[in-house]
Design a protein around this motif. Structure first.
Motif, PDB file in Angstrom:
ATOM      1  N   THR A 170       6.641 -55.836 -18.622  1.00 31.68           N
ATOM      2  CA  THR A 170       6.153 -57.148 -19.035  1.00 31.68           C
ATOM      3  C   THR A 170       4.734 -57.356 -18.542  1.00 31.68           C
ATOM      4  OG1 THR A 170       8.387 -58.046 -18.977  1.00 31.68           O
ATOM      5  CG2 THR A 170       6.576 -59.641 -18.944  1.00 31.68           C
ATOM      6  N   ASP A 171       3.865 -57.750 -19.467  1.00 28.62           N
ATOM      7  CA  ASP A 171       2.478 -58.104 -19.163  1.00 28.62           C
ATOM      8  C   ASP A 171       2.438 -59.620 -19.026  1.00 28.62           C
ATOM      9  OD1 ASP A 171      -0.227 -58.804 -19.239  1.00 28.62           O
ATOM     10  OD2 ASP A 171      -0.722 -57.229 -20.686  1.00 28.62           O
ATOM     11  N   HIS A 172       2.291 -60.114 -17.800  1.00 26.41           N
ATOM     12  CA  HIS A 172       2.348 -61.556 -17.565  1.00 26.41           C
ATOM     13  C   HIS A 172       1.115 -62.283 -18.086  1.00 26.41           C
ATOM     14  CE1 HIS A 172       6.106 -61.317 -15.423  1.00 26.41           C
ATOM     15  NE2 HIS A 172       5.625 -60.250 -14.798  1.00 26.41           N
TER      16      HIS A 172
ATOM     17  N   GLY B 108       2.191 -62.276 -21.924  1.00 24.46           N
ATOM     18  CA  GLY B 108       3.565 -62.649 -22.207  1.00 24.46           C
ATOM     19  C   GLY B 108       4.319 -61.604 -23.017  1.00 24.46           C
ATOM     20  N   ARG B 109       3.685 -60.480 -23.317  1.00 30.88           N
ATOM     21  CA  ARG B 109       4.333 -59.425 -24.110  1.00 30.88           C
ATOM     22  C   ARG B 109       5.194 -58.528 -23.228  1.00 30.88           C
ATOM     23  NH1 ARG B 109       0.787 -56.299 -28.266  1.00 30.88           N
ATOM     24  NH2 ARG B 109       2.897 -55.651 -28.799  1.00 30.88           N
ATOM     25  N   THR B 110       6.300 -58.091 -23.793  1.00 33.90           N
ATOM     26  CA  THR B 110       7.186 -57.147 -23.124  1.00 33.90           C
ATOM     27  C   THR B 110       7.292 -55.906 -23.996  1.00 33.90           C
ATOM     28  OG1 THR B 110       8.422 -58.886 -22.011  1.00 33.90           O
ATOM     29  CG2 THR B 110       9.525 -56.769 -22.257  1.00 33.90           C
ATOM     30  N   TYR B 111       7.171 -54.755 -23.360  1.00 35.85           N
ATOM     31  CA  TYR B 111       7.212 -53.467 -24.057  1.00 35.85           C
ATOM     32  C   TYR B 111       8.465 -52.708 -23.636  1.00 35.85           C
ATOM     33  CZ  TYR B 111       2.325 -54.589 -24.797  1.00 35.85           C
ATOM     34  OH  TYR B 111       1.162 -55.220 -25.140  1.00 35.85           O
TER      35      TYR B 111
ATOM     36  N   HIS C 255       2.896 -49.254 -25.440  1.00 36.90           N
ATOM     37  CA  HIS C 255       2.246 -50.302 -24.648  1.00 36.90           C
ATOM     38  C   HIS C 255       0.775 -50.468 -25.017  1.00 36.90           C
ATOM     39  CE1 HIS C 255      -0.524 -48.487 -21.731  1.00 36.90           C
ATOM     40  NE2 HIS C 255       0.339 -47.500 -21.538  1.00 36.90           N
TER      41      HIS C 255
ATOM     42  N   LEU D 247       1.761 -57.184 -13.892  1.00 37.34           N
ATOM     43  CA  LEU D 247       2.789 -56.567 -14.729  1.00 37.34           C
ATOM     44  C   LEU D 247       4.081 -56.520 -13.947  1.00 37.34           C
ATOM     45  CD1 LEU D 247       0.890 -53.372 -15.967  1.00 37.34           C
ATOM     46  CD2 LEU D 247       0.974 -55.619 -17.060  1.00 37.34           C
ATOM     47  N   SER D 248       5.198 -56.509 -14.674  1.00 35.19           N
ATOM     48  CA  SER D 248       6.508 -56.276 -14.073  1.00 35.19           C
ATOM     49  C   SER D 248       7.165 -55.123 -14.807  1.00 35.19           C
ATOM     50  CB  SER D 248       7.404 -57.513 -14.196  1.00 35.19           C
ATOM     51  OG  SER D 248       6.915 -58.559 -13.401  1.00 35.19           O
TER      52      SER D 248
ATOM     53  N   THR E  31       6.736 -55.717  -9.490  1.00 30.95           N
ATOM     54  CA  THR E  31       5.678 -56.563 -10.024  1.00 30.95           C
ATOM     55  C   THR E  31       4.424 -56.336  -9.210  1.00 30.95           C
ATOM     56  OG1 THR E  31       7.275 -58.226 -10.727  1.00 30.95           O
ATOM     57  CG2 THR E  31       4.980 -58.940 -10.525  1.00 30.95           C
TER      58      THR E  31
ATOM     59  N   LEU F 271      12.045 -52.096 -19.340  1.00 33.40           N
ATOM     60  CA  LEU F 271      11.142 -53.130 -19.842  1.00 33.40           C
ATOM     61  C   LEU F 271       9.888 -53.215 -18.980  1.00 33.40           C
ATOM     62  CD1 LEU F 271      13.754 -55.965 -20.494  1.00 33.40           C
ATOM     63  CD2 LEU F 271      12.721 -54.442 -22.197  1.00 33.40           C
TER      64      LEU F 271
END
Length: 178
Positions: A140-142, A145-148, A122, A130-131, A18, A138
């Motif tokens: 994740t754009d914090h 809230g979207r996960t790619y 993405h 991001l994580s 992250t 996976l």
């Protein structure tokens, strides 16, 4: 603030990475990652000082250990110089997320222990942290809230990354064992 090594999230021991994102476009070639005039050295601090300087002159001053680099298509195209992923890793980049990677850059990065996540769909903007879960594939754009979905790495590549690169893997195991 970046968190380059939070708790491992998988049985492989690879952590969910992250951090803050630095976002760039398509076709970032190895000459843009590290200019050819600096490829005569293997001094990692020297490579880190000049990483991305032709694309973003302030990158080496802004990047912090654990930051993520995000790009579009064909990241790492151009020559097959191993110094390109070395420079990114030496600068503190924890993982590179791109829509696609040049094949030789991809392999060189895994070999030196720089994690990569290929997320073809993405739409990451770097507006927030991001994580990246390398094993689950996976990103994740914090901020949104979207996960790619990212392409999951083969077991041998996960094992190489877990050891910090191919040389470390071979020193420890003597051969591919996964």
């Amino acid at each position: 603030m970046t968190t380059p090594h939070p708790e491992p999230a998988s049985p492989s021991g690879l952590a969910v990475l992250t951090g803050r994102a630095h976002v760039y476009g398509d076709n970032i070639d190895t000459d843009r990652i590290i200019p050819g005039k600096y490829t005569k050295t293997l001094q990692l601090d020297e490579l880190a000082r000049h990483v991305l300087e032709d694309l973003d002159p302030d990158f080496s001053r802004r990047v912090q250990p654990g930051d993520l680099l995000v790009a579009g298509r064909n990241f790492g195209c151009g020559s097959s110089r191993e110094q390109a992923p070395l420079a990114l890793k030496a600068a503190g980049v924890a993982v590179v997320v791109a829509r696609s990677f040049a094949r030789l850059f991809f392999r060189n990065a895994i070999n030196i222990g720089l994690p990569l996540a290929e997320a073809p769909d993405h739409a990451l903007t770097g507006a927030g942290p991001l994580s990246v879960d390398l094993e689950a594939g996976l990103v994740t754009d914090h901020a949104t809230g979207r996960t790619y979905a990212a392409t999951r790495l083969p077991a041998v590549m996960v094992a190489i990354l877990r050891e910090g690169g191919l040389v470390n893997y071979l020193v420890k195991h003597g051969d591919y064992r996964f």
